[in-house]
Design a protein around this motif. Structure first.
Motif, PDB file in Angstrom:
ATOM      1  N   LEU A 112      66.703 -28.047 -16.879  1.00 30.00           N
ATOM      2  CA  LEU A 112      68.074 -28.068 -17.380  1.00 30.00           C
ATOM      3  C   LEU A 112      69.048 -27.519 -16.343  1.00 30.00           C
ATOM      4  O   LEU A 112      68.668 -26.748 -15.458  1.00 30.00           O
ATOM      5  CB  LEU A 112      68.176 -27.230 -18.654  1.00 30.00           C
ATOM      6  CG  LEU A 112      67.290 -27.632 -19.824  1.00 30.00           C
ATOM      7  CD1 LEU A 112      67.455 -26.655 -20.982  1.00 30.00           C
ATOM      8  CD2 LEU A 112      67.588 -29.049 -20.268  1.00 30.00           C
ATOM      9  N   LEU A 113      70.301 -27.877 -16.500  1.00 25.51           N
ATOM     10  CA  LEU A 113      71.361 -27.324 -15.658  1.00 25.51           C
ATOM     11  C   LEU A 113      71.649 -25.867 -16.024  1.00 25.51           C
ATOM     12  O   LEU A 113      72.015 -25.062 -15.167  1.00 25.51           O
ATOM     13  CB  LEU A 113      72.651 -28.140 -15.835  1.00 25.51           C
ATOM     14  CG  LEU A 113      72.603 -29.582 -15.352  1.00 25.51           C
ATOM     15  CD1 LEU A 113      73.784 -30.368 -15.926  1.00 25.51           C
ATOM     16  CD2 LEU A 113      72.608 -29.621 -13.836  1.00 25.51           C
ATOM     17  N   PHE A 114      71.509 -25.562 -17.317  1.00 23.00           N
ATOM     18  CA  PHE A 114      71.812 -24.230 -17.853  1.00 23.00           C
ATOM     19  C   PHE A 114      70.628 -23.780 -18.699  1.00 23.00           C
ATOM     20  O   PHE A 114      69.896 -24.615 -19.224  1.00 23.00           O
ATOM     21  CB  PHE A 114      73.049 -24.285 -18.765  1.00 23.00           C
ATOM     22  CG  PHE A 114      74.164 -25.113 -18.224  1.00 23.00           C
ATOM     23  CD1 PHE A 114      74.994 -24.622 -17.229  1.00 23.00           C
ATOM     24  CD2 PHE A 114      74.391 -26.401 -18.693  1.00 23.00           C
ATOM     25  CE1 PHE A 114      76.021 -25.393 -16.726  1.00 23.00           C
ATOM     26  CE2 PHE A 114      75.421 -27.179 -18.200  1.00 23.00           C
ATOM     27  CZ  PHE A 114      76.244 -26.669 -17.206  1.00 23.00           C
ATOM     28  N   PRO A 115      70.442 -22.483 -18.891  1.00 20.63           N
ATOM     29  CA  PRO A 115      69.374 -22.032 -19.784  1.00 20.63           C
ATOM     30  C   PRO A 115      69.538 -22.648 -21.176  1.00 20.63           C
ATOM     31  O   PRO A 115      70.646 -22.751 -21.702  1.00 20.63           O
ATOM     32  CB  PRO A 115      69.556 -20.518 -19.827  1.00 20.63           C
ATOM     33  CG  PRO A 115      70.220 -20.188 -18.521  1.00 20.63           C
ATOM     34  CD  PRO A 115      71.151 -21.355 -18.256  1.00 20.63           C
ATOM     35  N   GLY A 116      68.421 -23.085 -21.724  1.00 22.88           N
ATOM     36  CA  GLY A 116      68.417 -23.724 -23.044  1.00 22.88           C
ATOM     37  C   GLY A 116      67.661 -22.874 -24.044  1.00 22.88           C
ATOM     38  O   GLY A 116      67.750 -21.637 -24.001  1.00 22.88           O
ATOM     39  N   PRO A 117      66.863 -23.500 -24.903  1.00 24.47           N
ATOM     40  CA  PRO A 117      66.111 -22.750 -25.906  1.00 24.47           C
ATOM     41  C   PRO A 117      65.271 -21.639 -25.265  1.00 24.47           C
ATOM     42  O   PRO A 117      64.617 -21.859 -24.242  1.00 24.47           O
ATOM     43  CB  PRO A 117      65.204 -23.817 -26.544  1.00 24.47           C
ATOM     44  CG  PRO A 117      65.926 -25.113 -26.317  1.00 24.47           C
ATOM     45  CD  PRO A 117      66.626 -24.944 -24.998  1.00 24.47           C
ATOM     46  N   GLY A 118      65.339 -20.455 -25.851  1.00 26.48           N
ATOM     47  CA  GLY A 118      64.581 -19.317 -25.337  1.00 26.48           C
ATOM     48  C   GLY A 118      65.088 -18.806 -23.995  1.00 26.48           C
ATOM     49  O   GLY A 118      64.395 -18.055 -23.319  1.00 26.48           O
TER      50      GLY A 118
END
Length: 174
Positions: A112-118
């Motif tokens: 991902l480009l940015f932190p996602g789930p967790g």
């Protein structure tokens, strides 16, 4: 994003817009456009056959000739550039909704480009499927995560014996 076309932005988006129609008219589909370098960039085009038959060297040559002509006329890059055309390969990038759906059940890596789930940016698991907004993965621990497609930096299949077997099956047509 559409089912059949990947989403690109900037220069890659402009090139994708220029070449997708001519590719489709000749029985091919665009998988990915990537521009590397700045002074004399390399334009990498990844394509598939629309009929899902294997992408051969002859296909690569035909697509290269077609896109060279189209891009020479449209001239999206003002400096000298190099064109590279290839198949998506077995451990292909996942760029279209139809890729996520077709390869559901196979292992994939998503960044991902940015932190996602967790709070994570990188995920590995079995593809569950996708729609235009979300891709779903089942992680090793059994957890299923939904990842926003717009936030995906890159996603690709992981080369496994199962994927090789699936990818080398003859195409059946009616």
């Amino acid at each position: 994003m559409t089912d059949n076309r990947p989403h690109h932005t900037g220069l890659e988006g402009r090139i994708a817009e220029i070449i997708a129609g001519p590719l489709e008219a000749q029985g091919y589909e665009l998988v990915r456009v990537q521009v590397m370098g700045t002074e004399s960039p390399t334009v990498q085009i990844m394509a598939d056959r629309a009929d899902q038959a294997p992408f051969t060297l002859d296909d690569c040559t035909a697509v290269s000739h077609l896109l060279s002509a189209v891009l020479d006329v449209e001239d999206p890059i003002s400096s000298a550039w190099t064109l590279e055309v290839s198949s998506a390969g077995i451990d292909r990038p996942l760029t279209r909704t139809k890729d996520y759906v077709r390869y559901a059940g196979f292992d994939a890596r998503v960044e991902l480009l940015f932190p996602g789930p967790g709070g994570r940016k990188r995920f590995t698991g079995k593809l569950v499927g996708a729609d235009e907004e979300t891709a779903r993965l089942k992680l090793e621990n059994g957890e299923e995560v939904a990842l926003k497609r717009a936030d995906i930096r890159k996603a690709k299949l992981v080369l496994t014996d199962e994927l090789i077997a699936f990818s080398t099956q003859p195409t059946v047509t009616n």
